[in-house]
Design an enzyme around this catalytic site. Structure first.
Site, PDB file in Angstrom:
ATOM      1  CE  LYS A   1      -3.037  -5.652   2.254  1.00  0.00           C
ATOM      2  NZ  LYS A   1      -3.979  -5.886   1.145  1.00  0.00           N
TER       3      LYS A   1
ATOM      4  CG  ASP B   1      -5.468  -3.133  -0.384  1.00  0.00           C
ATOM      5  OD1 ASP B   1      -5.208  -3.607  -1.500  1.00  0.00           O
ATOM      6  OD2 ASP B   1      -5.329  -3.774   0.668  1.00  0.00           O
ATOM      7  CG  ASP B   2      -7.416  -4.713  -4.126  1.00  0.00           C
ATOM      8  OD1 ASP B   2      -6.176  -4.739  -4.186  1.00  0.00           O
ATOM      9  OD2 ASP B   2      -8.103  -5.719  -3.861  1.00  0.00           O
TER      10      ASP B   2
ATOM     11  CB  CYS C   1      -1.560  -6.634  -1.697  1.00  0.00           C
ATOM     12  SG  CYS C   1      -3.305  -6.450  -2.082  1.00  0.00           S
TER      13      CYS C   1
ATOM     14  CG  HIS D   1      -0.381  -8.308   2.583  1.00  0.00           C
ATOM     15  ND1 HIS D   1      -1.111  -8.197   1.423  1.00  0.00           N
ATOM     16  CD2 HIS D   1      -0.372  -9.634   2.883  1.00  0.00           C
ATOM     17  CE1 HIS D   1      -1.532  -9.389   1.041  1.00  0.00           C
ATOM     18  NE2 HIS D   1      -1.096 -10.279   1.920  1.00  0.00           N
TER      19      HIS D   1
ATOM     20  CG  ASP E   1      -2.439  -2.256  -3.347  1.00  0.00           C
ATOM     21  OD1 ASP E   1      -3.411  -1.927  -4.049  1.00  0.00           O
ATOM     22  OD2 ASP E   1      -2.488  -3.194  -2.519  1.00  0.00           O
ATOM     23  CG  ASN E   2      -3.239  -4.284  -6.470  1.00  0.00           C
ATOM     24  OD1 ASN E   2      -2.705  -4.724  -5.443  1.00  0.00           O
ATOM     25  ND2 ASN E   2      -4.550  -4.175  -6.584  1.00  0.00           N
TER      26      ASN E   2
END
Length: 480
Positions: free
Chosen positions: A125, A33-34, A71, A127, A271-272
């Site tokens: 996660k 994530d990130d 996300c 989301h 994810d990004n």
């Protein structure tokens, strides 16, 4: 029949029977994530990620693998094979108290894999919506779920705002002691791996880690790895990356010990892009998380397998997008997607380094923010303001912080269209829209064609019924 003819016939028959009875490969999909482009060892030798580096370099590094700018939209791509602008999830993320979700008419990846006989498990996660039980993981194809519904929370207490957000399947799950989430998720993944017989079951394990999204939290021993870094946010963030790396190493060690590696495909992706405001770095790419620049949309990614890749130990530069993982993983599993999805099967591209079937893709089309970006061949068109952070952000020094809108961040934001040649200018320094007006016009027409199939963004306002005070202090389904 002569004996010398009979033996080869038996041999061929035995091989065919063996192939027909072979179980579909195990699939492990890990999402960080990130995670910034410059925050992994195979891009930046200052990062300590030995486990991820070994897997990446002994597998296939995906150098042109794209994700969404933020996300929820990327997770939508992975689970459905559709661009977010076709599911209504193209605008921002699902917030704690907003009733967003993947519409139930979309079949998810675990649902398709269950149809093929897979045991499907999720750790981490979600989301992708939780306001009603039917939008939660165990109703969308997963046999089990441990993790949290929302986009962020404390790494130890699992508190977010006024509520607690941690589940084991449907039940609120209170851990016996405060534990760092990367460790918690790794232990759960290992428990699942131990519970599955690799010779009798095919496992799909989806591991969307909390790491390395803010808040910046990590056990001190990981932060100490980077004692040479003077900026505290960057030092903690890098420690979080190394904690994630260790978790992945522990999981892959057990996969090997349990005999999964003989028939396993492991996929790793961000994810990004990373968020420089919380210690991440995307150099040499331009932009940040939640922007349409390459720094927000080009994912650090690789694929690893000891037996399934015909070619490995190389860097793949062919164009692919997060929506492509859906049909690609289904292909590997022996299935096929429903007609009409946006994703394309990339298995020959990844496993044999063949040319990508994809020649264009959509970064995003956001009908609320009034911005969009597409790629056609080597050219990238950006319509509208690509984001708030539009510069090239260096590694932070000491305690210096960047303002959300600095002098670099305001570059070009008053221009309606920008055009870049990503092959020759991957860092997006040179807007060539005035130099090539014919190319600009062609891409504007192509974007207009894409917009014809846009589903209006589903971005409902906050709902006070979501308040955790109505659910014993937890973020819980049941309010939409």
């Amino acid at each position: 029949m002569r004996r010398e003819m009979f033996l080869p016939t038996l041999l061929v028959t035995a091989v065919l029977l063996s192939l027909s009875s072979a179980r579909p490969p195990h699939i492990v999909l890990i999402v960080a994530d990130d995670l910034g482009w410059n925050d992994v060892g195979w891009h930046n030798p200052q990062m300590y990620t030995p486990n991820l580096d070994k897997l990446a370099r002994n597998g296939v590094i995906l150098n042109s693998s794209y994700v969404q700018p933020i996300c929820t939209p990327t997770r939508n791509c992975l689970m459905t094979g559709f661009y977010p602008y076709h599911t209504g999830l193209q605008h921002f993320v699902i917030l704690d108290d907003t009733p967003g979700y993947i519409p139930t008419n979309f079949t998810t990846l675990p649902e398709k894999l269950k149809q093929l006989g897979y045991s499907t498990h999720m750790v981490g996660k979600w989301h992708l919506g939780y306001c009603n039980w039917k939008y939660t993981p165990t109703y969308r194809g997963f046999d089990s779920f441990m993790g949290y519904y929302n986009g962020r929370e404390d790494y130890y207490t699992h508190e977010e705002g006024t509520g607690y957000d941690f589940r084991l399947n449907k039940d609120v799950h209170y851990l016996p002691q405060a534990d760092y989430s990367a460790h918690t998720f790794a232990r759960r993944a290992i428990d699942i791996i131990i519970s599955v017989d690799p010779q009798k079951e095919s496992l799909f394990l989806y591991l969307p880690f909390q790491s390395v999204h803010e808040p910046l939290q990590v056990p001190e021993k990981y932060e100490k790895i980077y004692s040479n870094i003077q900026n505290k946010e960057r030092r903690i963030y890098c420690g979080m990356v190394s904690a994630l790396d260790e978790a992945v190493g522990n999981i892959t060690n057990v996969l090997r010990e349990r005999g999964f590696m003989d028939n396993l495909l492991l996929v790793f992706t961000s994810d990004n892009g990373g968020n420089f405001q919380y210690g991440a770095n995307n150099l040499p790419l331009r932009g940040n998380k939640n922007t349409l620049w390459e720094g927000g949309t080009k994912g650090a990614a690789f694929v690893y397998s000891e037996t399934l890749l015909k070619k490995k130990n190389y860097e793949n530069t062919e164009m692919m997008h997060a929506v492509d993982l859906f049909p690609t993983l289904l292909h590997v599993a022996g299935g096929s997607p429903d007609p009409g999805i946006d994703g394309m099967d990339m298995w020959p591209t990844i496993s044999e380094n063949k040319a990508s079937p994809r020649t264009e893709f959509i970064y995003n089309i956001d009908d609320i923010d009034k911005n969009a970006a597409i790629r056609v061949g080597d050219y990238k068109l950006i319509e509208g303001i690509p984001g708030q952070n539009n510069g090239w952000y260096p590694l932070p020094t000491r305690e210096v912080h960047f303002q959300e809108e600095d002098s670099v961040g305001r570059l070009n934001v008053d221009i309606q269209y920008q055009l870049f040649d990503i092959k020759h200018d991957p860092t997006e320094h040179f807007d060539i829209s005035e130099k090539y007006p014919d190319v600009l016009e062609k891409l504007k027409q192509r974007l207009a064609e894409y917009k014809k199939s846009l589903v209006p963004a589903f971005s409902p306002p906050p709902d006070p019924k979501a308040n955790p005070k109505y659910y014993n202090g937890t973020w819980s389904p049941g309010w939409c």
